[in-house]
Design a protein around this motif. Structure first.
Motif, PDB file in Angstrom:
ATOM      1  N   SER A  55       0.827  -1.212   0.000  1.00 10.46           N
ATOM      2  CA  SER A  55       0.000   0.000   0.000  1.00 10.46           C
ATOM      3  C   SER A  55       0.858   1.257   0.000  1.00 10.46           C
ATOM      4  CB  SER A  55      -0.912   0.003   1.239  1.00 10.46           C
ATOM      5  OG  SER A  55      -1.643  -1.197   1.343  1.00 10.46           O
ATOM      6  N   ILE A 184      -6.431   0.855  -0.856  1.00  7.54           N
ATOM      7  CA  ILE A 184      -5.402  -0.175  -1.016  1.00  7.54           C
ATOM      8  C   ILE A 184      -5.315  -1.034   0.240  1.00  7.54           C
ATOM      9  CG2 ILE A 184      -2.980  -0.599  -1.585  1.00  7.54           C
ATOM     10  CD1 ILE A 184      -2.891   2.277  -2.720  1.00  7.54           C
ATOM     11  N   ILE A 185      -5.335  -0.385   1.406  1.00  3.54           N
ATOM     12  CA  ILE A 185      -5.264  -1.108   2.677  1.00  3.54           C
ATOM     13  C   ILE A 185      -6.473  -2.027   2.834  1.00  3.54           C
ATOM     14  CG2 ILE A 185      -5.371  -0.808   5.185  1.00  3.54           C
ATOM     15  CD1 ILE A 185      -3.758   1.821   4.723  1.00  3.54           C
ATOM     16  N   HIS A 188      -6.375  -5.037   0.369  1.00  2.12           N
ATOM     17  CA  HIS A 188      -5.435  -6.055   0.837  1.00  2.12           C
ATOM     18  C   HIS A 188      -6.000  -6.817   2.036  1.00  2.12           C
ATOM     19  CE1 HIS A 188      -2.142  -5.493  -1.836  1.00  2.12           C
ATOM     20  NE2 HIS A 188      -1.916  -4.231  -1.507  1.00  2.12           N
TER      21      HIS A 188
END
Length: 494
Positions: A55, A184-185, A188
């Protein structure tokens, strides 16, 4: 209790930056204190690093890409043709001599409303493609530079353009995983694919953008009626053919993410490769600009995010299970009554948290809470199904009860509900964070840029906490509701 104190002190350091140190310094001190006091275990560090490395590297590469395009004249080309598109006529009244006519021929009269809409749409596209932080870092100086050329701009006009640009950079950072660090975090954490994410969040993003645009046009109706007089900018050095080439490579860059997910490649790989190509291109044009771009790259983000998440993990280990479960059951009950209100309820909770403690810690708090709540319920139903299977094996005729299977199926929220909560939580973190100036990294970057502007200082324009909130309270919650409505329709349609 110690974990909460460390978190509060760390957050204070990040938001207020006493002694003028980088924000990564404060998150590092917080992480060190959390680790030293045994509030997290060494094994947690590997989990945190695995969660954030891709990220953070992706965001750094995206910001480098933004800086490279800036150095190559990409944004200068855009602004030039936006002004040209929005020009109503050459401003040349009462030109009585050749010198006056020559001077006034280099002055443009701009349709302010048209320019405002064009800039909003441009900000939305750049934020989606280059991430909100990268977009705000290049757009804010461009808008400030634009008003340096304005001959008659009022304070309210400048505020309208600046605030709207920063606001849209955050609210339009939903359609792609790369559009925001929080995306992004979350992707994931919950293993969301690039295509799945884009498929779900495109409609909420469009609803949010156009809802905010309508609100802006109504609220800033008066200042947008007055035409702006600009000194005509010089023609951009970037040739049209090269601009088209950059647009094509950007399109290929975005398309590459849809392909790379099939091979489980990290997002940062695509970004690093494209950033490398642009750096080489910029190096060939100007070595000084390429070196300056690398010096501006925010590599401290890796340390900042890692340290902050260590502190958050320490807080998460405190026992909030009872309060957490009560909140989730309340939200689920609201969702059962009305899906729209349920989704908005989740987003509102995340918005409130983000506006108070910033959306980076809030997005992790929410992801951990969602995973724990739905995970524990899934485990409970799996155990109940196992017990039922054992009973069926022991005595099929006596113990088989079809109603028991039905009851088990309704004991836990569905996977669709969990996904709704994940995306609603993300909308709350991305859009709801605009309620206060401390809500997102994007807003903090924007505030730091305008605080250094001599243009605003000369006109006496200062964005205080209350001044910012006066505008944000008007736009944030309606925009958030429209985005959650888009999420609801997205679920219905697809």
């Amino acid at each position: 209790m110690l974990a909460l104190i460390i978190f509060a002190l760390t957050l204070f350091g990040i938001l207020r930056t006493p002694f003028g140190l980088g924000i990564w310094v404060y998150s590092s001190f917080g992480a060190l204190a959390t680790l030293t006091l045994g509030l997290v275990e060494m094994s947690d560090l590997g989990v945190i690093f695995a969660l954030i490395w891709d990220s953070a590297l992706t965001l750094i590469a995206l910001i480098v890409i933004s800086f490279c395009l800036q150095g190559l004249g990409f944004f200068e080309w855009l602004i030039f043709y936006v002004l040209k598109f929005c020009a109503t006529s050459r401003y040349s009244p009462h030109a009585t001599n050749p010198e006056s006519r020559a001077h006034l021929a280099t002055t443009l009269c701009i349709n302010t409303r048209k320019a405002f809409v064009a800039l909003i749409l441009l900000s939305a596209i750049l934020s989606a493609v280059l991430a909100n932080d990268g977009a705000v870092l290049v757009l804010t100086p461009l808008v400030l530079g634009l008003f340096l050329r304005a001959k008659n701009a009022t304070s309210l006009q400048i505020i309208a353009f600046l605030f709207a640009t920063a606001f849209v950079c955050d609210i339009s950072s939903n359609p792609l995983i790369i559009s925001n660090l929080t995306n992004i975090i979350t992707a994931h954490f919950h293993t969301l694919s690039f295509a799945e994410f884009a498929h779900t969040m495109l409609l909420p993003n469009l609803f949010g953008i156009f809802g905010a645009l309508m609100l802006f046009l109504v609220f800033f109706h008066t200042p947008l009626r007055t035409p702006l007089i600009f000194r005509t900018p010089s023609k951009p050095k970037l040739q049209n053919a090269l601009f088209a080439l950059h647009c094509a490579t950007l399109a290929v860059f975005i398309a590459s993410f849809f392909l790379s997910t099939h091979f489980d490649l990290p997002l940062s790989l695509n970004c690093a490769l494209y950033a490398g190509i642009l750096l080489i291109t910029l190096w060939r044009k100007s070595r000084q600009k390429a070196i300056a771009t690398m010096k501006r790259a925010p590599f401290g983000i890796i340390v900042f995010v890692f340290g902050l998440f260590v502190v958050v993990f320490g807080v998460q280990k405190l026992d909030f299970t009872e309060a957490q479960n009560a909140l989730f059951h309340t939200l689920i009950a609201l969702y059962d009554k009305s899906e729209v209100l349920g989704i908005f309820g989740v987003a509102s909770v995340s918005a409130l948290g983000s506006s108070v403690i910033n959306n980076l810690p809030m997005v992790l708090f929410g992801n951990l809470a969602i995973d724990e709540f739905f995970g524990s319920h899934t485990l409970a139903i799996a155990q109940n199904l196992q017990n039922l299977a054992q009973n069926l094996t022991q005595d099929f005729t006596q113990n088989f009860d079809t109603q028991s299977l039905t009851n088990l199926a309704t004991q836990t929220p569905s996977q669709n509900l969990k996904e709704s909560f994940i995306y609603a939580h993300l909308l709350g973190c991305n859009i709801g964070s605009k309620l206060t100036p401390i809500g997102s990294l994007c807003t903090l970057l924007w505030l730091s840029l305008i605080a250094k502007s001599s243009t605003l200082a000369q006109k006496g324009i200062i964005f205080t906490f209350l001044h910012y909130c006066k505008y944000s309270l008007i736009f944030t919650l309606p925009t958030l509701f429209l985005a959650t409505l888009g999420l609801y329709i997205s679920h219905l349609a697809f």
